[in-house]
Write an enzyme that holds these catalytic residues in place. Structure first.
Site, PDB file in Angstrom:
ATOM      1  N   GLY A  11      41.732  10.323  49.124  1.00  0.00           N
ATOM      2  CA  GLY A  11      41.619   9.532  48.187  1.00  0.00           C
ATOM      3  C   GLY A  11      42.945   8.430  47.940  1.00  0.00           C
ATOM      4  O   GLY A  11      43.278   8.116  47.046  1.00  0.00           O
ATOM      5  N   ALA A  12      43.233   8.322  49.239  1.00  0.00           N
ATOM      6  CA  ALA A  12      44.523   7.483  49.152  1.00  0.00           C
ATOM      7  C   ALA A  12      44.480   6.003  48.934  1.00  0.00           C
ATOM      8  O   ALA A  12      45.337   5.183  49.388  1.00  0.00           O
ATOM      9  CB  ALA A  12      45.305   7.800  50.368  1.00  0.00           C
ATOM     10  N   ASN A  13      43.213   5.420  48.803  1.00  0.00           N
ATOM     11  CA  ASN A  13      43.378   3.894  49.015  1.00  0.00           C
ATOM     12  C   ASN A  13      43.822   3.342  47.687  1.00  0.00           C
ATOM     13  O   ASN A  13      43.689   2.063  47.548  1.00  0.00           O
ATOM     14  CB  ASN A  13      41.978   3.403  49.365  1.00  0.00           C
ATOM     15  N   GLY A  15      45.502   4.019  43.318  1.00  0.00           N
ATOM     16  CA  GLY A  15      46.362   4.940  42.366  1.00  0.00           C
ATOM     17  C   GLY A  15      46.927   5.867  42.913  1.00  0.00           C
ATOM     18  O   GLY A  15      48.007   5.456  43.798  1.00  0.00           O
ATOM     19  N   GLY A  17      47.070   8.321  44.896  1.00  0.00           N
ATOM     20  CA  GLY A  17      47.190   8.645  46.371  1.00  0.00           C
ATOM     21  C   GLY A  17      47.812   7.541  47.125  1.00  0.00           C
ATOM     22  O   GLY A  17      48.534   7.852  48.218  1.00  0.00           O
ATOM     23  N   SER A 139      45.826  19.152  36.832  1.00  0.00           N
ATOM     24  CA  SER A 139      45.972  18.416  35.812  1.00  0.00           C
ATOM     25  C   SER A 139      46.525  19.491  34.513  1.00  0.00           C
ATOM     26  O   SER A 139      46.069  20.446  34.627  1.00  0.00           O
ATOM     27  CB  SER A 139      44.718  17.880  35.328  1.00  0.00           C
ATOM     28  N   TYR A 171      35.534  18.871  33.835  1.00  0.00           N
ATOM     29  CA  TYR A 171      36.763  18.434  34.394  1.00  0.00           C
ATOM     30  C   TYR A 171      37.967  19.752  34.252  1.00  0.00           C
ATOM     31  O   TYR A 171      38.718  19.806  35.168  1.00  0.00           O
ATOM     32  CB  TYR A 171      37.257  16.979  33.652  1.00  0.00           C
TER      33      TYR A 171
END
Length: 300
Positions: A11-13, A15, A17, A139, A171
């Site tokens: 998920g590094a594209n 935010g 990441g 979290s 969550y």
């Protein structure tokens, strides 16, 4: 790239990441693989990071952590690169407003936030260097405000009933799973004498990212109520990158870091190792993980 330290970030594209990748990329000792569901966004992120950091050793690879097939395809392609893995950042995740089941038949929040990373990590462990590091983004919502959270068992979270199906607490359960996974895997790695370390990280509530697209709930009153839980994207991304790169943290394992690199205690519930063991065994069965696919002696 054989002489580089390779780090995979899910998920590094965008935010957290992306910012974590940027921090690491400024050191050209590292090669970074952006493991993302959206390949077009990943390629753009790759181009941006190369321009920003001057580090040409950045690659984009397709990975959807809500799909076992995608995870196994990613690992297969990674192994073809024949690059020893130094770091893994389990960052990709979705919030509790998402509903529905994955193609594998599990709750979308459970598989995306926990089960997919459970499988990915185990499949990549044989490719990791003895000095490898794993960071799992959890979290502080693993311990939500209000009524004290109780553990309903993995099956109830993986396939929620009508009461739980649309509940945001899914969550919180997924983030609790992140901690159970971190603590259990750390103990197992120590038991088999592996040098690989794994730690969990809470970035805090970051209202300046796209993780929660609907900002309407971030009223002044709400933000006052959660003021002690708010995180800074800049500071949290720096801390997350340090968990992977900082020599000071080379021996820390099975720890929980809260918006920085000082160890903190997570909730009392998160240290229940009977729950952690039940989650581990059930997750391994769900993911159809076999002994030969992960480090010897680790699975059972």
């Amino acid at each position: 790239m054989d002489d580089k330290k390779t780090v995979v970030i899910t998920g590094a594209n965008s935010g957290l990441g992306f910012e974590c990748a940027q921090n690491i990329a400024h050191n050209t000792e590292y090669c970074i693989i952006l493991a993302c569901r959206d390949t077009m966004k990943a390629e753009q992120a790759k181009a941006d990071l190369i321009q920003i950091s001057g580090n040409p050793h950045i690659e984009a690879m397709e990975l959807d952590v809500s799909s076992f097939a995608s995870i196994r395809a990613f690992v297969s392609k990674y192994k073809e690169l024949n690059l020893p893995l130094y770091g893994l950042v389990c960052n990709a995740g979705i919030n509790g407003t998402n509903i529905g089941k994955t193609s594998d038949g599990f709750d979308i929040v459970f598989e995306t936030n926990h089960l997919g990373h459970f499988l990915l990590t185990n499949l990549l462990l044989p490719s990791m260097l003895p000095s490898g590091r794993i960071a799992v983004v959890s979290s502080d919502m693993h311990d939500p405000p209000g009524a004290e959270l109780t553990w309903p068992g993995t099956a109830a979270i993986a396939g929620p009933d009508e009461t739980l199906e649309g509940n945001f607490v899914r969550y919180s359960y997924s983030k609790l799973c992140n901690l159970y996974f971190t603590y259990e895997l750390s103990a197992r790695l120590i038991r088999i004498g592996a040098g690989i370390i794994i730690n969990a990280f809470n970035p805090g509530l970051m209202i300046d990212t796209g993780f929660a697209p609907d900002k309407s709930r971030f009223t002044e009153s709400f933000l006052q109520q959660v003021s002690d839980r708010i995180g800074s994207l800049e500071k949290s991304a720096l801390a997350l990158s340090q968990i992977i790169t900082d020599p000071y943290l080379a021996r820390a394992t099975g720890k929980y870091f809260d918006r920085g690199i000082e160890e903190k205690r997570s909730s009392s519930l998160s240290y229940d190792m009977e729950n952690a063991l039940e989650l581990w065994n059930t997750s391994a069965a769900y993911a159809k993980l076999t002994r030969g696919e992960t480090l010897q002696g680790l699975l059972y």
